[in-house]
Design a protein around this motif. Structure first.
Motif, PDB file in Angstrom:
ATOM      1  N   UNK A  40      -4.807  19.091  -0.831  1.00  0.00           N
ATOM      2  CA  UNK A  40      -5.660  18.299   0.083  1.00  0.00           C
ATOM      3  C   UNK A  40      -6.390  17.171  -0.661  1.00  0.00           C
ATOM      4  N   UNK A  41      -6.182  17.160  -1.924  1.00  0.00           N
ATOM      5  CA  UNK A  41      -6.556  15.948  -2.775  1.00  0.00           C
ATOM      6  C   UNK A  41      -5.503  14.915  -3.109  1.00  0.00           C
ATOM      7  N   UNK A  42      -5.808  13.816  -2.911  1.00  0.00           N
ATOM      8  CA  UNK A  42      -4.983  12.515  -3.026  1.00  0.00           C
ATOM      9  C   UNK A  42      -4.543  12.666  -5.040  1.00  0.00           C
ATOM     10  N   UNK A  43      -3.240  12.389  -5.007  1.00  0.00           N
ATOM     11  CA  UNK A  43      -2.980  12.548  -6.390  1.00  0.00           C
ATOM     12  C   UNK A  43      -1.789  11.344  -6.464  1.00  0.00           C
ATOM     13  N   UNK A  44      -1.976  10.826  -7.846  1.00  0.00           N
ATOM     14  CA  UNK A  44      -1.385   9.560  -8.024  1.00  0.00           C
ATOM     15  C   UNK A  44      -0.524   9.931  -9.518  1.00  0.00           C
ATOM     16  N   UNK A  45       0.805  10.082  -9.409  1.00  0.00           N
ATOM     17  CA  UNK A  45       1.511  10.595 -10.707  1.00  0.00           C
ATOM     18  C   UNK A  45       1.871   9.256 -11.514  1.00  0.00           C
ATOM     19  N   UNK A  46       1.433   9.436 -12.760  1.00  0.00           N
ATOM     20  CA  UNK A  46       1.320   8.150 -13.635  1.00  0.00           C
ATOM     21  C   UNK A  46       1.655   8.457 -14.968  1.00  0.00           C
ATOM     22  N   UNK A  47       2.629   7.799 -15.681  1.00  0.00           N
ATOM     23  CA  UNK A  47       2.812   8.315 -17.146  1.00  0.00           C
ATOM     24  C   UNK A  47       1.931   7.476 -17.973  1.00  0.00           C
ATOM     25  N   UNK A  48       1.261   6.200 -17.316  1.00  0.00           N
ATOM     26  CA  UNK A  48       0.241   5.390 -18.098  1.00  0.00           C
ATOM     27  C   UNK A  48      -0.787   5.401 -17.328  1.00  0.00           C
ATOM     28  N   UNK A  49      -2.055   5.992 -17.591  1.00  0.00           N
ATOM     29  CA  UNK A  49      -3.043   5.649 -16.355  1.00  0.00           C
ATOM     30  C   UNK A  49      -3.513   4.420 -16.351  1.00  0.00           C
ATOM     31  N   UNK A  50      -3.318   3.531 -17.392  1.00  0.00           N
ATOM     32  CA  UNK A  50      -3.654   1.924 -17.410  1.00  0.00           C
ATOM     33  C   UNK A  50      -2.911   1.189 -16.475  1.00  0.00           C
ATOM     34  N   UNK A  51      -1.596   1.683 -16.140  1.00  0.00           N
ATOM     35  CA  UNK A  51      -0.849   0.983 -15.132  1.00  0.00           C
ATOM     36  C   UNK A  51      -1.374   0.923 -13.844  1.00  0.00           C
ATOM     37  N   UNK A  52      -2.236   1.831 -13.527  1.00  0.00           N
ATOM     38  CA  UNK A  52      -2.462   2.161 -12.295  1.00  0.00           C
ATOM     39  C   UNK A  52      -4.108   2.038 -12.149  1.00  0.00           C
ATOM     40  N   UNK A  53      -4.484   1.199 -12.999  1.00  0.00           N
ATOM     41  CA  UNK A  53      -6.209   0.681 -12.911  1.00  0.00           C
ATOM     42  C   UNK A  53      -6.811   0.286 -11.698  1.00  0.00           C
ATOM     43  N   UNK A  54      -6.080  -0.603 -11.160  1.00  0.00           N
ATOM     44  CA  UNK A  54      -6.439  -1.192  -9.836  1.00  0.00           C
ATOM     45  C   UNK A  54      -6.311  -0.151  -8.940  1.00  0.00           C
ATOM     46  N   UNK A  55      -5.571   0.745  -8.433  1.00  0.00           N
ATOM     47  CA  UNK A  55      -5.621   1.976  -7.636  1.00  0.00           C
ATOM     48  C   UNK A  55      -6.837   2.735  -7.950  1.00  0.00           C
ATOM     49  N   UNK A  56      -7.090   2.924  -9.102  1.00  0.00           N
ATOM     50  CA  UNK A  56      -8.155   3.726  -9.614  1.00  0.00           C
ATOM     51  C   UNK A  56      -9.617   2.883  -9.165  1.00  0.00           C
ATOM     52  N   UNK A  57      -9.762   1.759  -9.350  1.00  0.00           N
ATOM     53  CA  UNK A  57     -10.846   1.096  -9.004  1.00  0.00           C
ATOM     54  C   UNK A  57     -10.919   0.996  -7.466  1.00  0.00           C
ATOM     55  N   UNK A  58      -9.793   0.835  -6.635  1.00  0.00           N
ATOM     56  CA  UNK A  58      -9.966   0.784  -5.123  1.00  0.00           C
ATOM     57  C   UNK A  58     -10.417   2.242  -4.788  1.00  0.00           C
TER      58      UNK A  58
END
Length: 227
Positions: A40-58
Motif C-alpha cells: 500500500x506504499x508508493x514505491x519507486x525503483x531506482x539504481x541512483x536516487x539522484x536520478x529521481x530527485x524531482x520525483x522525491x521533491x514532488x
C-alpha cells in the motif's frame, strides 16, 4: 516522509512509521524491489536516487528523507533540492565511516569493545554530515561477527524509532545535546579495505571477526572476499 534504501531494516522503519500514524510519501530503492513488504506504499525503483530527485521533491509532504540500509550516495540533485536527508549509519562516527559490515570487521580486529548506531544529516561527503544522535552497544570479547551485527541492526532500528517522533515534531531538529561522540580519528572503510581483509588472516581474532554464520548469504561481497 520519504524512505530510501532496501532490506528488512528499511521496511521495518516504514511499517513503524505507518503504525505511528505518520505519513510515508514514497519509498525508493534499487530493483528488485520488495514492494510486497508493504504493497500500500508508493514505491519507486531506482539504481541512483539522484536520478529521481524531482520525483522525491514532488512526493514529499514534509521535506524529510530517511536513508536506511542504503548504499546509494546522495549527490547535488537531491542535496540541493531543499530536502533534509537523515541517514541511520551502523557505526560510530567519525571513526567508522563507509560500509558498515566492513567497518565492523575492522573494529573487532582492533579489539573495540563497543560499536554504535549513529543518526546524521547527509552532506556532500560520505558519512561526514552533522551527527544528531547515537546509541552505543557492547561487543563481547568472544562474540562472533554475526552475533554482533544482529545486535547492531536492532540498535539501528531502535535509534530510528526513538528519533522518528522528534523529527516528525520538528523536521529541522538539531539533535540531542548529549549525544555521544564517535571517538577516535575519522576512518573510512570501503571496498579498498574490504579487498585487504585477507591480509589479516594471521590476526588471532580473524576467525571471530569474520564469522558470518547464517548472514553470509546477505553479505555476498564480504563472503566472497573471505572465501
Amino acid at each position: 516522509m520519504i524512505f530510501v534504501g532496501e532490506g528488512a531494516l528499511l521496511w521495518r522503519a516504514v511499517r513503524h512509521t505507518l503504525d505511528s500514524d505518520l505519513p510515508v510519501d514514497l519509498v525508493c530503492g534499487p530493483a528488485p524491489a520488495v514492494e510486497a513488504a508493504r504493497p500500500d506504499v508508493p514505491f519507486r525503483a531506482a539504481a541512483d536516487v539522484n536520478s529521481v530527485a524531482g520525483e522525491l521533491v514532488a512526493a514529499s509532504t514534509d521535506g524529510v528523507v530517511w536513508s536506511l540500509n542504503n548504499r546509494m550516495i546522495f549527490r547535488a540533485p537531491v542535496l540541493s533540492s531543499g530536502l533534509r536527508v537523515l541517514n541511520v549509519h551502523h557505526g560510530p562516527l567519525p571513526a567508522y565511516r563507509g560500509l558498515p559490515e566492513v567497518a565492523l570487521v575492522y573494529a573487532m580486529l582492533r579489539g573495540e569493545r563497543e560499536f554504535a548506531a549513529t543518526l546524521h544529516r547527509v552532506d556532500a561527503g560520505i558519512d561526514t554530515g552533522p551527527e544528531l544522535a547515537a546509541d552505543r552497544y557492547p561487543i563481547g570479547r568472544d562474540e562472533p561477527f554475526h552475533t554482533v551485527l544482529r545486535r547492531g541492526l536492532r540498535i539501528c532500528q531502535g535509534l530510528f524509532e526513538r528519533c522518528l517522533p522528534l523529527v516528525a515534531a520538528d523536521p529541522d531538529w538539531s539533535g540531542e545535546p548529549d549525544r555521544p561522540g564517535g571517538g577516535g580519528p575519522g576512518g573510512y572503510f570501503g571496498r579498498r579495505e574490504l579487498a585487504r581483509l585477507p591480509e589479516h588472516r594471521d590476526h588471532p581474532d580473524f576467525g571471530r571477526a569474520t564469522d558470518l554464520g547464517f548472514l553470509a548469504g546477505y553479505l555476498p561481497e564480504l563472503a566472497s572476499v573471505l572465501e
